[in-house]
Design a protein around this motif. Structure first.
Motif, PDB file in Angstrom:
ATOM      1  N   LEU A 217       0.145  -0.815  -0.291  1.00  0.00           N
ATOM      2  CA  LEU A 217      -0.061   0.163  -0.142  1.00  0.00           C
ATOM      3  C   LEU A 217       1.019   1.624   0.077  1.00  0.00           C
ATOM      4  O   LEU A 217       2.022   1.492   1.036  1.00  0.00           O
ATOM      5  CB  LEU A 217      -0.430  -0.229   1.123  1.00  0.00           C
ATOM      6  N   ALA A 218       0.738   2.482  -1.006  1.00  0.00           N
ATOM      7  CA  ALA A 218       1.762   3.533  -0.604  1.00  0.00           C
ATOM      8  C   ALA A 218       0.855   4.937  -1.098  1.00  0.00           C
ATOM      9  O   ALA A 218      -0.118   4.317  -1.845  1.00  0.00           O
ATOM     10  CB  ALA A 218       2.520   2.963  -1.979  1.00  0.00           C
ATOM     11  N   SER A 219       1.327   5.905  -0.804  1.00  0.00           N
ATOM     12  CA  SER A 219      -0.420   7.187  -1.308  1.00  0.00           C
ATOM     13  C   SER A 219      -0.266   7.195  -2.607  1.00  0.00           C
ATOM     14  O   SER A 219       1.082   7.118  -3.528  1.00  0.00           O
ATOM     15  CB  SER A 219       0.659   8.116  -0.189  1.00  0.00           C
ATOM     16  N   SER A 220      -1.297   7.827  -3.039  1.00  0.00           N
ATOM     17  CA  SER A 220      -1.189   8.679  -3.954  1.00  0.00           C
ATOM     18  C   SER A 220      -2.368   9.793  -4.079  1.00  0.00           C
ATOM     19  O   SER A 220      -2.791  10.091  -2.605  1.00  0.00           O
ATOM     20  CB  SER A 220      -2.180   7.553  -4.904  1.00  0.00           C
ATOM     21  N   GLN A 221      -2.433  10.345  -5.157  1.00  0.00           N
ATOM     22  CA  GLN A 221      -3.809  11.746  -4.820  1.00  0.00           C
ATOM     23  C   GLN A 221      -5.144  10.913  -4.826  1.00  0.00           C
ATOM     24  O   GLN A 221      -5.947  11.981  -4.426  1.00  0.00           O
ATOM     25  CB  GLN A 221      -3.758  12.178  -6.426  1.00  0.00           C
ATOM     26  N   PHE A 222      -5.198   9.513  -4.420  1.00  0.00           N
ATOM     27  CA  PHE A 222      -6.489   9.399  -4.059  1.00  0.00           C
ATOM     28  C   PHE A 222      -6.871   8.754  -3.211  1.00  0.00           C
ATOM     29  O   PHE A 222      -7.517   7.721  -2.745  1.00  0.00           O
ATOM     30  CB  PHE A 222      -7.137   7.992  -5.591  1.00  0.00           C
ATOM     31  N   GLY A 223      -5.409   8.632  -2.112  1.00  0.00           N
ATOM     32  CA  GLY A 223      -5.450   7.783  -0.781  1.00  0.00           C
ATOM     33  C   GLY A 223      -4.584   6.863  -1.152  1.00  0.00           C
ATOM     34  O   GLY A 223      -3.698   6.420  -2.195  1.00  0.00           O
ATOM     35  N   PRO A 224      -3.995   5.778  -0.126  1.00  0.00           N
ATOM     36  CA  PRO A 224      -3.474   4.864  -0.623  1.00  0.00           C
ATOM     37  C   PRO A 224      -3.977   3.691  -1.447  1.00  0.00           C
ATOM     38  O   PRO A 224      -5.614   3.325  -1.253  1.00  0.00           O
ATOM     39  CB  PRO A 224      -3.259   4.560   0.999  1.00  0.00           C
ATOM     40  N   VAL A 225      -2.691   3.264  -1.727  1.00  0.00           N
ATOM     41  CA  VAL A 225      -3.811   2.529  -3.031  1.00  0.00           C
ATOM     42  C   VAL A 225      -2.701   0.840  -3.250  1.00  0.00           C
ATOM     43  O   VAL A 225      -1.817   1.549  -2.574  1.00  0.00           O
ATOM     44  CB  VAL A 225      -4.306   2.845  -4.062  1.00  0.00           C
ATOM     45  N   LEU A 226      -3.539  -0.192  -4.283  1.00  0.00           N
ATOM     46  CA  LEU A 226      -1.889  -0.629  -3.994  1.00  0.00           C
ATOM     47  C   LEU A 226      -0.848  -0.744  -5.266  1.00  0.00           C
ATOM     48  O   LEU A 226      -1.475   0.078  -6.325  1.00  0.00           O
ATOM     49  CB  LEU A 226      -3.035  -2.500  -4.202  1.00  0.00           C
ATOM     50  N   PHE A 227       0.365  -1.276  -4.642  1.00  0.00           N
ATOM     51  CA  PHE A 227       1.390  -1.238  -5.718  1.00  0.00           C
ATOM     52  C   PHE A 227       1.788  -2.397  -5.813  1.00  0.00           C
ATOM     53  O   PHE A 227       1.816  -3.118  -4.709  1.00  0.00           O
ATOM     54  CB  PHE A 227       2.028   0.104  -5.344  1.00  0.00           C
ATOM     55  N   ASP A 228       2.255  -3.021  -6.488  1.00  0.00           N
ATOM     56  CA  ASP A 228       3.849  -4.237  -7.113  1.00  0.00           C
ATOM     57  C   ASP A 228       4.555  -3.367  -5.747  1.00  0.00           C
ATOM     58  O   ASP A 228       4.630  -2.186  -5.719  1.00  0.00           O
ATOM     59  CB  ASP A 228       4.036  -4.802  -7.536  1.00  0.00           C
ATOM     60  N   GLY A 229       5.872  -4.290  -5.854  1.00  0.00           N
ATOM     61  CA  GLY A 229       6.992  -3.839  -4.782  1.00  0.00           C
ATOM     62  C   GLY A 229       7.816  -3.064  -5.926  1.00  0.00           C
ATOM     63  O   GLY A 229       9.111  -2.923  -4.849  1.00  0.00           O
ATOM     64  N   SER A 230       8.226  -2.594  -6.734  1.00  0.00           N
ATOM     65  CA  SER A 230       8.809  -2.453  -7.648  1.00  0.00           C
ATOM     66  C   SER A 230       8.169  -0.665  -7.598  1.00  0.00           C
ATOM     67  O   SER A 230       8.859   0.184  -8.119  1.00  0.00           O
ATOM     68  CB  SER A 230       9.530  -2.248  -9.124  1.00  0.00           C
ATOM     69  N   GLY A 231       6.506  -0.285  -7.415  1.00  0.00           N
ATOM     70  CA  GLY A 231       6.039   0.807  -6.850  1.00  0.00           C
ATOM     71  C   GLY A 231       4.994   0.588  -8.463  1.00  0.00           C
ATOM     72  O   GLY A 231       4.873   1.487  -8.761  1.00  0.00           O
TER      73      GLY A 231
ATOM     74  N   GLU B 296       2.815   2.695 -17.663  1.00  0.00           N
ATOM     75  CA  GLU B 296       2.501   4.195 -16.619  1.00  0.00           C
ATOM     76  C   GLU B 296       4.101   3.658 -15.989  1.00  0.00           C
ATOM     77  O   GLU B 296       4.318   2.766 -16.542  1.00  0.00           O
ATOM     78  CB  GLU B 296       1.317   3.907 -15.450  1.00  0.00           C
ATOM     79  N   GLY B 297       4.335   5.162 -15.477  1.00  0.00           N
ATOM     80  CA  GLY B 297       5.329   4.996 -14.344  1.00  0.00           C
ATOM     81  C   GLY B 297       5.736   4.381 -13.094  1.00  0.00           C
ATOM     82  O   GLY B 297       4.709   4.115 -12.890  1.00  0.00           O
ATOM     83  N   LYS B 298       6.361   4.450 -12.446  1.00  0.00           N
ATOM     84  CA  LYS B 298       6.501   4.200 -10.461  1.00  0.00           C
ATOM     85  C   LYS B 298       6.218   5.570 -10.165  1.00  0.00           C
ATOM     86  O   LYS B 298       6.482   6.053 -10.681  1.00  0.00           O
ATOM     87  CB  LYS B 298       7.875   3.207 -10.750  1.00  0.00           C
ATOM     88  N   ASN B 299       5.396   4.687  -9.395  1.00  0.00           N
ATOM     89  CA  ASN B 299       5.382   5.564  -8.358  1.00  0.00           C
ATOM     90  C   ASN B 299       3.852   6.631  -8.299  1.00  0.00           C
ATOM     91  O   ASN B 299       4.178   7.662  -7.704  1.00  0.00           O
ATOM     92  CB  ASN B 299       6.364   6.161  -7.365  1.00  0.00           C
ATOM     93  N   VAL B 300       3.647   6.349  -9.508  1.00  0.00           N
ATOM     94  CA  VAL B 300       2.355   7.633  -9.980  1.00  0.00           C
ATOM     95  C   VAL B 300       0.496   6.402 -10.554  1.00  0.00           C
ATOM     96  O   VAL B 300       1.139   5.207 -10.184  1.00  0.00           O
ATOM     97  CB  VAL B 300       2.822   8.153 -11.484  1.00  0.00           C
ATOM     98  N   VAL B 301      -0.066   6.938 -10.148  1.00  0.00           N
ATOM     99  CA  VAL B 301      -1.490   6.576 -10.260  1.00  0.00           C
ATOM    100  C   VAL B 301      -1.907   7.212 -11.686  1.00  0.00           C
ATOM    101  O   VAL B 301      -2.598   8.267 -10.724  1.00  0.00           O
ATOM    102  CB  VAL B 301      -2.309   6.096  -8.981  1.00  0.00           C
ATOM    103  N   LEU B 302      -2.091   7.170 -12.909  1.00  0.00           N
ATOM    104  CA  LEU B 302      -2.439   7.843 -13.982  1.00  0.00           C
ATOM    105  C   LEU B 302      -3.680   7.093 -13.995  1.00  0.00           C
ATOM    106  O   LEU B 302      -4.461   8.080 -14.701  1.00  0.00           O
ATOM    107  CB  LEU B 302      -1.658   7.945 -15.182  1.00  0.00           C
TER     108      LEU B 302
END
Length: 136
Positions: free
Chosen positions: A24-38, A107-113
């Motif tokens: 779980l990591a932060s995004s502009q939509f609140g905490p959401v799911l990511f894989d281990g690489s972001g 989509e790049g790492k550590n973003v939610v587009l």
């Protein structure tokens, strides 16, 4: 007369493969799911069961989150909601709260587009730790 040995050779120890890490990591939509690489993770709302329906051009744009071992929950992800399903080609796709998971290919790492994007007949939605779509 010599009798055949009934002693068996020891079995090689089998070490389970580590699975794909889901966190779980932060995004502009609140905490959401990511894989281990972001890489952000999405569900496809047109899929109402754990059976994936995204193949061909759909899977090229939205690659499935695959694993070779049991998926690993980290950073607030609920381990009891992680699961797997088998794709037509025999690969193992990660599920969360019973829904197949996907990445967006461009989509790049550590973003939610691509949260709340309509494509291939349904909405693509980022997920919260409960398995519900993130707020829009």
């Amino acid at each position: 007369m010599i009798s055949p040995s009934t002693t068996r050779a020891p079995s090689p120890s089998v070490t389970p493969r580590p699975g794909t890490v889901i966190t779980l990591a932060s995004s502009q939509f609140g905490p959401v799911l990511f894989d281990g690489s972001g890489q952000a993770i999405y569900l496809f709302d047109a899929e109402t069961t754990s059976k994936p329906n995204c193949y061909g051009d759909c899977a090229s744009a939205w690659p499935p989150v695959l694993t070779r071992g049991r998926p690993v929950a980290r950073g607030g992800v609920q381990a009891g909601l992680l699961g797997v399903t088998t794709r037509r080609d025999g690969s193992t796709q990660v599920t969360y709260n019973g829904k197949p998971l996907y990445f967006y290919a461009h989509e790049g790492k550590n973003v939610v587009l691509c949260h709340n994007i309509r494509e291939f007949g349904g909405l693509w939605l980022a997920l919260t730790k409960t398995g519900a779509p993130a707020p829009t």
